[in-house]
Structures are given as C-alpha cells and as structure tokens.
Design an enzyme around this catalytic site. Structure first.
Site, PDB file in Angstrom:
ATOM      1  N   THR A   1       0.784  -1.153   0.026  1.00 36.91           N
ATOM      2  CA  THR A   1      -0.065  -0.061   0.069  1.00 36.91           C
ATOM      3  C   THR A   1       0.952   1.338   0.101  1.00 36.91           C
ATOM      4  OG1 THR A   1      -1.824  -1.002   1.056  1.00 36.91           O
ATOM      5  CG2 THR A   1      -1.990   1.393   1.425  1.00 36.91           C
TER       6      THR A   1
ATOM      7  N   ASP B   1      -0.640  -6.799   5.063  1.00 41.18           N
ATOM      8  CA  ASP B   1      -1.056  -8.012   5.162  1.00 41.18           C
ATOM      9  C   ASP B   1      -0.533  -9.429   5.450  1.00 41.18           C
ATOM     10  OD1 ASP B   1      -3.867  -7.427   5.188  1.00 41.18           O
ATOM     11  OD2 ASP B   1      -3.958  -6.905   2.936  1.00 41.18           O
TER      12      ASP B   1
END
Lengths: 164, 164, 164, 164
Positions: D12, D84
């Site tokens: 991200t 993640d």
C-alpha cells in the site's frame, strides 16, 4: 514502554503563521495532532511546558525541563524543542537515572508542506523504545549522542562535531 | 483567453520559512509551481515583478505594476499580491481599456498545509476567463469589485464595505 | 450569488482508500471539507445525491440530477462529478431557464497530495458567479461549453473536440 | 550505521491512483522520494525488488527477499512491504547472522494526505540504528518482534498476538 511522556517546549516545529501581523508565532503542540492522526499503539500524554524559540530559552527554563522529567513517574520521554539549542538542553538533562530521553524538533514548521516534523517524531518514537538509559537527539534521521553532535546553521542540519 | 499574463508582486502567498533566521521571507512565485502541477489547458507566463509585503508597496511600486500591464500585449491578467493593500493596487489599475485583471493572494503561505493559495488561484483563473473588462479581486471564494470590498484584518477575511 | 447549491454525485474527487480491502471507495463529499476550510464569503449548502463512478451513472441517475436542479430554489449550482461522463451529464442539464450550472471534479482524489481537486473547485466557484445562464464544465483550469469539450482519456485531460 | 540498505517489495505504501482505469497500482518506491526530501545524515541506497500487494507474495518471492539480504554487504536493512503478510516475511528472514532488519509499510498510500508512511519510515529509521541483531517490524509507532504481533484487519492496525 508503558507510557511515553511528551514534554513540549516550543521551537520551529510548532510555529504557525499569522497573516494579520505578517509574522509567525509558536502555536499548540503539533505532536498531539500528529500522534493522534497516526493511531499509535502505545500510551502517551503531552505536557506543554514552554512555548519559546530555543534561542530564547534561559538556564531557568532548562532547569524547568529537567524538573519536569525528574517529577514524572514515566521512564520514556520525548521532548520537542527548537533546534538551535537542542544540544545544550540535552546535555543539561544528562545524569538522570533509569530514564530514556529523546529530544527532537524540526527545521521547518510541522504545518509546512514537506516539513521534517512527522519524520523526526517517527524517528524519535522508534528510537526511544529501543535505546538504553540516557539522553539522545533524533534529527536528520540519525540518533545522536548530544556530546558528539552540533547544529550546522549554515547548512541547516545536524552533523558530527568536527565535521564540515 | 489566448494568454494569461501573470504578474507577481510578493505577499503572504509566496512566503517561505528560513530556520536559520527563525523568520519568514518572500520566495519564488508559488503560482508557477501550482499552475505547472495543475496541468492547465491554456497558455500562461509569469512575470516576477516585485517581492514585497503589500504593506511595504509604495506608489512607485504601484506605478510599476500598472506600467507592466500597460506594456503587455496580453488581454487577461492575474496578479498575485499581498492582501493588506490589494484593494489599493486594484483601484490604481482601473481605467485600462480592454483588459481583464484579477488580483489574488493568500491569507496563509502557499507552502502551508491547508493554505488558501491553490483555491484562490483556481478562483482567479476561473473568473478571469468569464469576466468583462475591468479590475477584480478574487479572495475568500468571491469575485469582488475593488470599490466595494475591504480586508477586515481582525477577522482576517475580505468582506463588503459597510458590513461587520 | 445569494446561495451556491452544491450537488455531489461521486467520482474520483471523493475516492478514499481502504487498506482492509486494498481497494478504493467513494467517501463523503470532499467539497464540504474544502469549502469549510477555505472560509468562503458566500452561502452554500451541499446535497449529496449519488456516490458513483461516472462510468456507472445511468440515464435514470442523470434524470435524478436534473430533477434536483429543477427542484431547487437556487440560481447557482456547482455539481461534483466523475470525469469520464461529465460531458454527458452537462449536456443532459442544458435547457433549464435562469440557472448557472458548473460541473467539476478531479483527475486525482482530493485526499491525494497534489490533487487537482481544490484548484478545480476554486475554478468552478470563481466561474459560477461570473458566468451567464447555462451549463459549463470547469476542468484543467478552463471553463468549457460542454458541446465543445471532451475528456482525452489517454492524455488524462480535457481538451477541445477536434484537437489532438 | 555505515549504510542503510533499503529493499522495496510494493504494498500500500507505494500505491498510486490511475484515473484512466479508476484503479490503484503500485508505483515507484516512495521511500526514495521521502528520504531524499528529509535530507538524512546517513548513507542509504534503494533496491527495488518487487512491486506486489503483500497478499500476492509467494514463497518464491520471500526467498528472493531473503537472498537479497544475504547477498548484501550491508549490516542494516529497511524493507518496505505490504501490511497483510509483513509478519510472514519477517519470520522468513529470521536467523541471518549479524544483521538488523526492520520491515515497515503503510496503512494508507504515501501519496495520501495524512498517510502514516512518513511517520512509519521515520520510526523504522530511528529503530534500525538502535536495535540489536534480528528482524523487527515498525508499525503503528511500535517496534515489534514478529513472533508476537499480528495485523488486525478489522481494526486496521498491528497489535500484540492474543489481544483484542
């Protein structure tokens, strides 16, 4: 780190601009806003102690900062401070047992686009929980022993004593 | 609009911060950077004329601005200016045939987070291509006739003469 | 301009990012936050009507936008809209008497550093109070007649029909 | 710290937005821009290794990251990574002698206003020069042992295993 005790003393990091006087002034501690926005996973509290340019700090002011550290139950401290005399205040805080103290600040006001404030606070937060007892300065991405660093005003950065 | 002629005179919009002096100073015209970033679909050029707080502008300075407009082939002008005497300069520019002149500036330096600079320049750009011949001020989201507006220094905003 | 009626329909300008899904979504109307921050000197209200990518707008959606304009007492309208079908919606709004309608949006989300959102809204606000009755598009710093403009998707900008 | 070796893997932190596709994509490593802007006082170099969402990283990718660390002469490493599976990659890097490795990333793209990217990189930079040999994660303002932390996707934050 059970609690990060934050003491603010003013300096460029907290400077805001007042158009009505075409002048700047030291505002609210920016670190409160920044740590709030960053959703950090540790306990912290801010003690706004002084609101001065560091060139205007007196020996009495430095005694006040030292007393604030001594009077706190916390073990970990982050102190925001003007850059011009950050080294002097750091040295003044040496010799306190069992405390990790990191001073930081900014070369550009936190409210400026591209300011180093958020990065420097991150650096100080990362360092304070990894360092041994003592007093340290986090500026220009480095964690400095205050006895070996100086601010180079012409270059507007912190550097090792004896360099340049 | 074949060409937008931009004249910069200084003011808060272009103020930058120099830590070495703990002071603000007027820097390069921010409007060049802003219009470059915005990828605008018209021709424009910037003429950096003065670099002053508008409180320090003299009658000779205003004559210089007027001469710069008169000496240009362009029909559309955007002038960046300090806010304190923007109205005076606007009035001094009245009476020039066949020119659309919009003055704008900012209440906070363009380099500050949350500054009104980009919005005000957008407002001036949108207005200049829709307005008839004359001199106008774009501040606080409104397009003002300079004979009916004043800066309210206490409230730090432009408002109609007679209000407040 | 007694009142600026703002209708929001979604689009890139309002996109935010959700890490939990590694995806973006259309959030709250950014224009409310922006105009609030800018301390504008006119009355305005926001009507959040749709929250869609403009590629997903149906004819029924466009009818809804037109009905919202027709149903309002206001004379001045600013509509935020996705860029891909902004021209189609603008054309669909033509023919309404005595209303000045400006559509704008952004090529990058308002929450992105360097987004064109604040500039475009400024441009639309400046234009709407200077334009005659009709429907207009404010993008890339220009105020366009919707019958003469198209979005060039490859170049990611608005340009005159027939150019490029 | 003689040299900070930076390895980027995507995530991200490096996501940018492409309007033409109304989609996000992983762009150039933002850490290069950030450390350049911050004028840091140590040597660093960036090795762009992968450009993936961390959910898409394979075991072969993690082997590649480990090989990149093993193949470098540096002692200090900062790895930017999607959040993640940051913990998995960190665990995969354990057991390398005499190296200090800190992984960080961001819950919001670095190019978003208010992103945690600059703060997290600051935190990682501050920590990497103070930590002993091993592998660490700097997220949410804390420096974590990868064996004791997890990402809570619902709360969108890192927290101790067993909490919540």
């Amino acid at each position: 780190m059970k609690l990060l005790q934050i003491i603010t003393t003013g300096g460029t990091i907290d400077k805001i601009y007042f158009d009505e006087k075409s002048d700047y002034k030291i505002g609210e501690p920016e670190i409160s806003r920044i740590l709030g926005d960053m959703n950090v996973g540790f306990r912290w509290q801010v003690q706004p102690l002084l609101r001065k340019d560091s060139l205007q700090l007196t020996e009495a002011d430095r005694d006040l900062v030292r007393a604030a550290v001594e009077g706190s139950e916390a073990r970990h401290f982050l102190i925001t401070h003007g850059t011009d005399t950050m080294v002097e205040t750091a040295q003044r805080l040496q010799g306190l047992d069992d405390r990790v103290i990191v001073l930081t600040g900014a070369l550009n006001p936190a409210r400026f686009i591209g300011s180093d404030a958020v990065f420097n606070i991150g650096c100080a937060v990362g360092a304070v929980q990894c360092l041994p007892t003592g007093v340290w300065i986090a500026m220009n991405g480095r964690v400095w022993d205050p006895n070996t660093v100086r601010k180079n005003r012409d270059a507007n950065r912190f550097e090792p004593i004896g360099s340049g």
